[in-house]
Enzyme design. Structure first.
Site, short mmCIF file in Angstrom:
data_model
loop_
_atom_site.label_atom_id
_atom_site.label_comp_id
_atom_site.label_asym_id
_atom_site.label_seq_id
_atom_site.Cartn_x
_atom_site.Cartn_y
_atom_site.Cartn_z
NE ARG A 228 40.41 -78.83 -119.20
CZ ARG A 228 40.28 -78.47 -117.91
NH1 ARG A 228 41.34 -78.13 -117.21
NH2 ARG A 228 39.10 -78.45 -117.35
CG HIS A 276 44.79 -81.26 -114.03
ND1 HIS A 276 44.34 -81.49 -115.31
CD2 HIS A 276 44.04 -80.24 -113.57
CE1 HIS A 276 43.36 -80.64 -115.60
NE2 HIS A 276 43.16 -79.87 -114.54
C1 GLV Z 1 40.15 -78.34 -113.61
O1 GLV Z 1 41.00 -78.50 -114.42
C2 GLV Z 1 38.96 -77.59 -113.82
O2 GLV Z 1 38.63 -77.24 -114.95
O3 GLV Z 1 38.28 -77.31 -112.82
#
Ligand code: GLV
Length: 313
Positions: A228, A276
């Site tokens: 994160r 991401h």
């Molecule tokens: C993506 O970041 C997830 O947590 O699946």
């Protein structure tokens, strides 16, 4: 006349792209079951199960009869950080081998590109330059910070490829490579020269990848973060690269997403960026698990892969 009134028990609350895919899969796996998209409804009391990804904070509190919150993502910080959600509603999350497969491949890509000096060869190619014998394979000691479902999969794969691997986690884990836990973070950091971050975002891990941690490293270290953005301090990463404490970084997550156009990370030659995407949620398996877990809670059992509110993962 008998009216079969189908009560709308399920809702999907997620960004549009995901919602579209999950809706198709939901209708396949639960034909005839009504589905609310979003949280606007004049019958909130009918909703018993929400499938969420990045829901607006506070948007679940109107559902007074929720039996299950299912996270369509591996990380559940976006749910647990919403303090308007009553603590007694079980939260469970997707745990999917395909997700682990993608995450592991992403981590391997980042490690191997670095280990085989791919970026140097790429630069040489731009100059039509034959860089034979100029770049050596790097001798890596890869540390996986966070050996949960995803981190463990990547660590095992790296180990089986022949890499020296070290693991660190909150609680002790059985591993086929040396591993550390709890108060042994410093010992772990002294061993490694690649740091792969796969921790969940919790109060303990927020801003963990900061100057304080980089100063504990014994060797110049390559950083890979797939967890994160809030776990990293981007100014500290840039400074640590300048100072040579970090040899570079491969980042999939950011303090602010999308990464702002004026972020200095974009143009830093030592930093590689992906938006991401390291591992995505696969609709078919996620919907299957959400429906199974809902069946379990309505039958009075605990859902599979229930999240601990105390650990925050
Ligand atoms: C993506 O970041 C997830 O947590 O699946």
């Amino acid at each position: 006349v008998y009216f079969n009134i189908c009560i709308m028990k399920f809702a999907i609350i997620a960004p549009e792209t995901q919602t579209k895919k999950w809706k198709v899969e939901f209708e396949k796996q639960a034909p005839g079951e009504e589905l609310l998209i979003g949280y606007e409804t004049d019958r909130p009391d009918d909703i018993e199960c929400v499938l969420v990804w990045g829901h607006p904070k506070g948007s679940l509190k109107k559902f007074k009869n929720l039996k299950l919150i299912f996270s369509m993502g591996a990380g559940v910080d976006h749910i647990l950080n919403d303090d308007t959600i009553p603590k007694d509603i079980p939260v469970s999350r997707i745990v999917d081998p395909q997700m682990a497969f993608s995450m592991t491949n992403y981590i391997l890509m980042a490690v191997l590109n670095y280990q085989r000096c791919w970026y140097d060869f790429q630069d040489a190619q731009k100059r039509n330059h034959w860089a034979q014998f100029e770049f050596d394979e790097k001798n890596l000691k890869v540390g996986i910070l966070g050996i949960g479902h995803l981190g463990m999969d990547a660590a095992n794969a790296l180990y089986r490829l022949g890499f020296e691997v070290f693991g660190y986690s909150n609680s002790p884990k059985e591993t086929i490579f040396p591993s550390f836990y709890g108060k042994q973070l410093e010992d772990f950091l002294k061993k490694i020269n690649v740091l792969v971050c796969t921790v969940p975002l919790t109060p303990k891990t927020r801003c963990l990848l900061s100057a304080k941690l980089f100063n504990e490293l014994a060797f110049p270290t390559y950083l890979i973060n797939v967890s994160r953005g809030a776990v990293q301090v981007e100014d500290d990463i840039i400074r640590a690269i300048k100072e040579g404490k970090l040899t570079g970084a491969f980042l999939d997550v950011f303090e602010k997403e999308p990464l702002p156009n004026n972020s200095p990370l974009w143009q830093n030659p030592k930093i590689k960026i992906t938006p991401h995407v390291a591992s995505l949620t696969y609709a078919e398996e996620s919907i299957r698990q959400a429906l199974e877990n809902f069946r379990r809670v309505t039958n009075g059992s605990a859902p599979l892969n229930e999240v601990s509110r105390e650990n925050m993962y």
